[in-house]
Scaffold this motif. Structure first.
Motif, PDB file in Angstrom:
ATOM      1  N   ALA A 130      11.644   0.353  -5.382  1.00  0.00           N
ATOM      2  CA  ALA A 130      11.925  -1.067  -5.123  1.00  0.00           C
ATOM      3  C   ALA A 130      10.686  -1.942  -5.282  1.00  0.00           C
ATOM      4  O   ALA A 130      10.786  -3.166  -5.254  1.00  0.00           O
ATOM      5  CB  ALA A 130      12.502  -1.239  -3.722  1.00  0.00           C
ATOM      6  N   GLY A 131       9.515  -1.330  -5.424  1.00  0.00           N
ATOM      7  CA  GLY A 131       8.311  -2.130  -5.638  1.00  0.00           C
ATOM      8  C   GLY A 131       7.219  -1.900  -4.619  1.00  0.00           C
ATOM      9  O   GLY A 131       6.250  -2.648  -4.572  1.00  0.00           O
ATOM     10  N   GLN A 132       7.375  -0.869  -3.803  1.00  0.00           N
ATOM     11  CA  GLN A 132       6.286  -0.478  -2.907  1.00  0.00           C
ATOM     12  C   GLN A 132       6.455   0.997  -2.554  1.00  0.00           C
ATOM     13  O   GLN A 132       7.565   1.541  -2.612  1.00  0.00           O
ATOM     14  CB  GLN A 132       6.214  -1.352  -1.662  1.00  0.00           C
ATOM     15  CG  GLN A 132       7.371  -1.234  -0.719  1.00  0.00           C
ATOM     16  CD  GLN A 132       7.232  -2.184   0.460  1.00  0.00           C
ATOM     17  OE1 GLN A 132       7.195  -1.742   1.590  1.00  0.00           O
ATOM     18  NE2 GLN A 132       7.156  -3.468   0.197  1.00  0.00           N
ATOM     19  N   ARG A 133       5.349   1.604  -2.223  1.00  0.00           N
ATOM     20  CA  ARG A 133       5.369   3.015  -1.849  1.00  0.00           C
ATOM     21  C   ARG A 133       6.240   3.190  -0.613  1.00  0.00           C
ATOM     22  O   ARG A 133       6.105   2.441   0.357  1.00  0.00           O
ATOM     23  CB  ARG A 133       3.951   3.508  -1.584  1.00  0.00           C
ATOM     24  CG  ARG A 133       3.094   3.482  -2.835  1.00  0.00           C
ATOM     25  CD  ARG A 133       1.643   3.737  -2.505  1.00  0.00           C
ATOM     26  NE  ARG A 133       0.845   3.753  -3.719  1.00  0.00           N
ATOM     27  CZ  ARG A 133      -0.467   3.669  -3.740  1.00  0.00           C
ATOM     28  NH1 ARG A 133      -1.146   3.544  -2.604  1.00  0.00           N
ATOM     29  NH2 ARG A 133      -1.121   3.707  -4.876  1.00  0.00           N
ATOM     30  N   GLY A 134       7.154   4.160  -0.672  1.00  0.00           N
ATOM     31  CA  GLY A 134       8.024   4.430   0.478  1.00  0.00           C
ATOM     32  C   GLY A 134       9.277   3.582   0.537  1.00  0.00           C
ATOM     33  O   GLY A 134       9.903   3.489   1.581  1.00  0.00           O
TER      34      GLY A 134
END
Length: 157
Positions: A130-134
């Motif tokens: 989605a655009g970030q780690r995690g």
């Protein structure tokens, strides 16, 4: 962790439905996509990784199953080129505006030609960063392709 990223903002603006799936990101995992699938208890073949590459020196983005490797030859052919290679990490981060491990094909800083592996069409829903780690998002393959203006092609080795 913020649930809003340039990718989720892009999809919302386009009116495309998606669901968010946070997970405990392991920076030491040998394969981030596989670790994400395991953490969420989903099929690795249904979890897609976003890879930044270059075909004939031009940036491209490919979205492929986490449990597969990209065929450089097929990738180059998908973008009507002769040869391809993976982009260096600093270049990928600068081009997309995302950190490696959190690169999404959605909402990248610079719009890049994108292709999605044809196996995405085997599923009702696929999971993509989605655009970030995690943080993964789930989306229908057709909605992903529409948002990215991306064809479905055979990209894996």
């Amino acid at each position: 962790m913020s649930k809003t990223t340039p990718g989720t903002l892009m999809l919302s603006k386009l009116g495309i439905a998606f669901d968010l799936h946070p997970y405990d990101y392991d920076p030491d995992a040998p394969r981030v996509g596989l670790q994400a699938a395991e953490a969420l208890g989903i099929d690795a073949a249904q979890t897609f990784k976003t890879l930044m590459a270059e075909v004939d020196g031009k940036p491209v983005c490919v979205v492929v199953p986490s449990d597969c490797e990209v065929s450089m030859k097929k990738m180059a052919a998908a973008f009507h080129g002769k040869s391809g290679h993976m982009m260096k990490v600093p270049d990928a981060e600068r081009l997309t505006g995302y950190k490696v491990g959190g690169i999404s094909p959605f909402g990248q800083r610079k719009k890049t030609p994108t292709a999605i592996d044809e196996t995405a069409q085997l599923f009702d829903t696929i999971y993509i960063n989605a655009g970030q780690r995690g943080l993964l998002l789930s989306i229908t393959p057709d909605d992903a392709a529409r948002a990215l203006e991306a064809p479905f092609v055979d990209l894996t080795a």
